[in-house]
Design a protein around this motif. Structure first.
Motif, PDB file in Angstrom:
ATOM      1  N   GLY A  67     -35.680  13.788 -64.813  1.00  0.00           N
ATOM      2  CA  GLY A  67     -34.460  14.002 -64.020  1.00  0.00           C
ATOM      3  C   GLY A  67     -33.332  13.174 -64.599  1.00  0.00           C
ATOM      4  O   GLY A  67     -32.403  12.777 -63.900  1.00  0.00           O
TER       5      GLY A  67
ATOM      6  N   GLY B 219     -29.659  13.948 -64.044  1.00  0.00           N
ATOM      7  CA  GLY B 219     -29.148  13.907 -62.671  1.00  0.00           C
ATOM      8  C   GLY B 219     -28.510  12.566 -62.329  1.00  0.00           C
ATOM      9  O   GLY B 219     -28.488  11.641 -63.148  1.00  0.00           O
TER      10      GLY B 219
ATOM     11  N   ILE C  31     -29.236  10.018 -60.120  1.00  0.00           N
ATOM     12  CA  ILE C  31     -30.017   8.768 -60.053  1.00  0.00           C
ATOM     13  C   ILE C  31     -30.677   8.474 -61.397  1.00  0.00           C
ATOM     14  O   ILE C  31     -30.695   7.323 -61.857  1.00  0.00           O
ATOM     15  CB  ILE C  31     -31.050   8.842 -58.899  1.00  0.00           C
TER      16      ILE C  31
ATOM     17  N   ASP D  73     -39.883  21.060 -68.729  1.00  0.00           N
ATOM     18  CA  ASP D  73     -40.091  21.414 -67.327  1.00  0.00           C
ATOM     19  C   ASP D  73     -41.281  20.599 -66.825  1.00  0.00           C
ATOM     20  O   ASP D  73     -42.416  20.810 -67.272  1.00  0.00           O
ATOM     21  CB  ASP D  73     -40.374  22.922 -67.228  1.00  0.00           C
TER      22      ASP D  73
ATOM     23  N   THR E 251     -42.983  20.761 -64.294  1.00  0.00           N
ATOM     24  CA  THR E 251     -44.048  21.512 -63.610  1.00  0.00           C
ATOM     25  C   THR E 251     -45.077  22.069 -64.593  1.00  0.00           C
ATOM     26  O   THR E 251     -46.111  22.571 -64.169  1.00  0.00           O
ATOM     27  CB  THR E 251     -43.472  22.686 -62.776  1.00  0.00           C
TER      28      THR E 251
ATOM     29  N   ASN F 252     -38.861  10.854 -61.747  1.00  0.00           N
ATOM     30  CA  ASN F 252     -37.770  11.004 -60.782  1.00  0.00           C
ATOM     31  C   ASN F 252     -37.243  12.426 -60.598  1.00  0.00           C
ATOM     32  O   ASN F 252     -36.517  12.687 -59.646  1.00  0.00           O
ATOM     33  CB  ASN F 252     -36.655  10.057 -61.279  1.00  0.00           C
TER      34      ASN F 252
ATOM     35  N   VAL G 293     -42.220  21.162 -58.158  1.00  0.00           N
ATOM     36  CA  VAL G 293     -41.363  20.181 -58.851  1.00  0.00           C
ATOM     37  C   VAL G 293     -41.708  18.757 -58.401  1.00  0.00           C
ATOM     38  O   VAL G 293     -41.948  17.870 -59.232  1.00  0.00           O
ATOM     39  CB  VAL G 293     -39.866  20.472 -58.586  1.00  0.00           C
TER      40      VAL G 293
ATOM     41  N   ALA H 256     -39.727   8.710 -54.491  1.00  0.00           N
ATOM     42  CA  ALA H 256     -40.066   9.395 -53.234  1.00  0.00           C
ATOM     43  C   ALA H 256     -38.752   9.606 -52.488  1.00  0.00           C
ATOM     44  O   ALA H 256     -37.745  10.009 -53.082  1.00  0.00           O
ATOM     45  CB  ALA H 256     -41.069   8.565 -52.445  1.00  0.00           C
ATOM     46  N   SER H 257     -38.713   9.335 -51.205  1.00  0.00           N
ATOM     47  CA  SER H 257     -37.491   9.486 -50.413  1.00  0.00           C
ATOM     48  C   SER H 257     -37.775   8.954 -49.019  1.00  0.00           C
ATOM     49  O   SER H 257     -38.923   8.996 -48.547  1.00  0.00           O
ATOM     50  CB  SER H 257     -37.088  10.961 -50.309  1.00  0.00           C
TER      51      SER H 257
ATOM     52  N   ILE I  60     -27.629   8.400 -50.361  1.00  0.00           N
ATOM     53  CA  ILE I  60     -27.080   7.839 -51.602  1.00  0.00           C
ATOM     54  C   ILE I  60     -25.932   8.728 -52.071  1.00  0.00           C
ATOM     55  O   ILE I  60     -26.070   9.950 -52.147  1.00  0.00           O
ATOM     56  CB  ILE I  60     -28.158   7.779 -52.705  1.00  0.00           C
TER      57      ILE I  60
ATOM     58  N   MET J 152     -26.816  15.573 -54.405  1.00  0.00           N
ATOM     59  CA  MET J 152     -27.732  15.768 -53.269  1.00  0.00           C
ATOM     60  C   MET J 152     -27.089  15.373 -51.940  1.00  0.00           C
ATOM     61  O   MET J 152     -27.379  15.964 -50.906  1.00  0.00           O
ATOM     62  CB  MET J 152     -29.042  15.001 -53.483  1.00  0.00           C
TER      63      MET J 152
END
Ligand code: NAD
Length: 266
Positions: free
Chosen positions: A17, A20, A22, A67, A69, A94, A118, A146-147, A193, A198
């Protein structure tokens, strides 16, 4: 804001990631501490700009389109990065997808599967490939993203919450399996964040989802969300990055299996 610095000279960090918000912030933060960076993402154009930004700081960096995945692509990417940099000491695992914002009864199976692919299969693929490499090289440190959604389960985010609870579970078991090999595995759970993709997406989609929890105006939703934070503000990308750098660093040498919430006290 953190003023701590870590000695990452001679270390290599692989960031998924990495194109992106983060991922970029963590790459720049760890490069500032001396690390070389292997960026992994689907978005080649955005990765190219991050690589330019990293090289402009004088650090070595390379982009890998992959990718997460796809386990074979991940294995090949980790091998290519390890060969290119000579080592992979750290991994920020991430890459993620937020999913749709839909109530439980209406959540489509196809999107549920995509989120799990994902956020769970992707995290598993990267974790297993990178730690196979680290095991052979004498150790390392991984931080999985995570989140806070994987702690509380917010409304309209069934798949995302499920996937992030899974990331925390993966972190706990992997930390036990990998401790004997000198590999620490922790998670960060950011909450609100921003500014960033997002944050904007979730205020717009929570407003559109129509529930008792949020207003239908995204600007009001922003205020509702920020009012749920004891510190009454968004966290910055840099505040997530400094937490990740701390967990990767030897300052956290006795810390493994932890899910560190970056939430302003929520
Ligand atoms: N921003 C927030 O408020 C927030 C809060 C909690 C958790 N998170 C988590 O932080 C992580 C990063 O989020 P962000 O805010 O930087 O979002 P972002 O959308 O800016 O970055 C996510 C990156 O993941 C990449 N990606 C998606 N699917 C991929 C795949 N199959 N293979 C490779 N790359 C893929 C995307 O191309 C993108 O560059 C995610 O796991 C997200 O769930 C973010």
């Amino acid at each position: 804001m953190s003023t701590a610095t870590y000695d990452f000279d001679g270390k290599t960090l692989l960031v998924t990631g990495g194109a992106g918000d983060i991922g970029r912030a963590v790459a720049l933060r760890c490069a500032a501490d001396g690390a070389a960076i292997a960026l992994v993402d689907l978005d080649e154009a955005k990765m190219a700009t991050v690589v330019d930004d990293l090289r402009a700081t004088g650090r070595d960096a390379e982009a890998y389109r992959c990718d997460v995945t796809d386990g074979e692509q991940v294995t090949a990417t980790v091998a290519a990065a390890a060969a290119r940099f000579g080592r992979i000491d750290f991994c920020f695992n991430n890459a993620g997808y937020q999913g749709l914002f839909v109530p439980t009864t209406d959540y489509p199976e196809a999107d549920f599967r995509k989120v799990m692919d994902v956020n769970v299969v992707g995290v598993f693929n990267v974790l297993s490939a990178v730690t196979r490499h680290m095991k052979g090289a004498g150790g390392g440190a991984v931080v999985n993203t995570a989140s806070y959604a994987g702690v509380i389960g917010p409304p309209n985010m069934l798949a995302y919450a499920a996937s992030k609870f899974a990331v925390i579970g993966i972190t706990k078991t992997a930390s036990r399996d990998l401790a004997p090999h000198g590999i620490r595995v922790n998670a960060v759970s950011p909450s609100l964040i921003g500014p960033g993709f997002m944050w904007t997406r979730q205020t717009e989609l929570q407003a559109a989802a129509g529930s008792q929890y949020f207003d239908s105006d995204p600007k009001v939703v922003e205020r509702q969300m920020i009012d749920s934070v004891p510190m009454r503000r968004l966290g910055s990308l840099e505040e997530v990055a400094s937490t990740v750098a701390m967990l990767l660093s030897d300052e956290s040498s006795y810390v493994t299996g932890v899910n560190l919430e970056v939430t302003g006290g929520q």
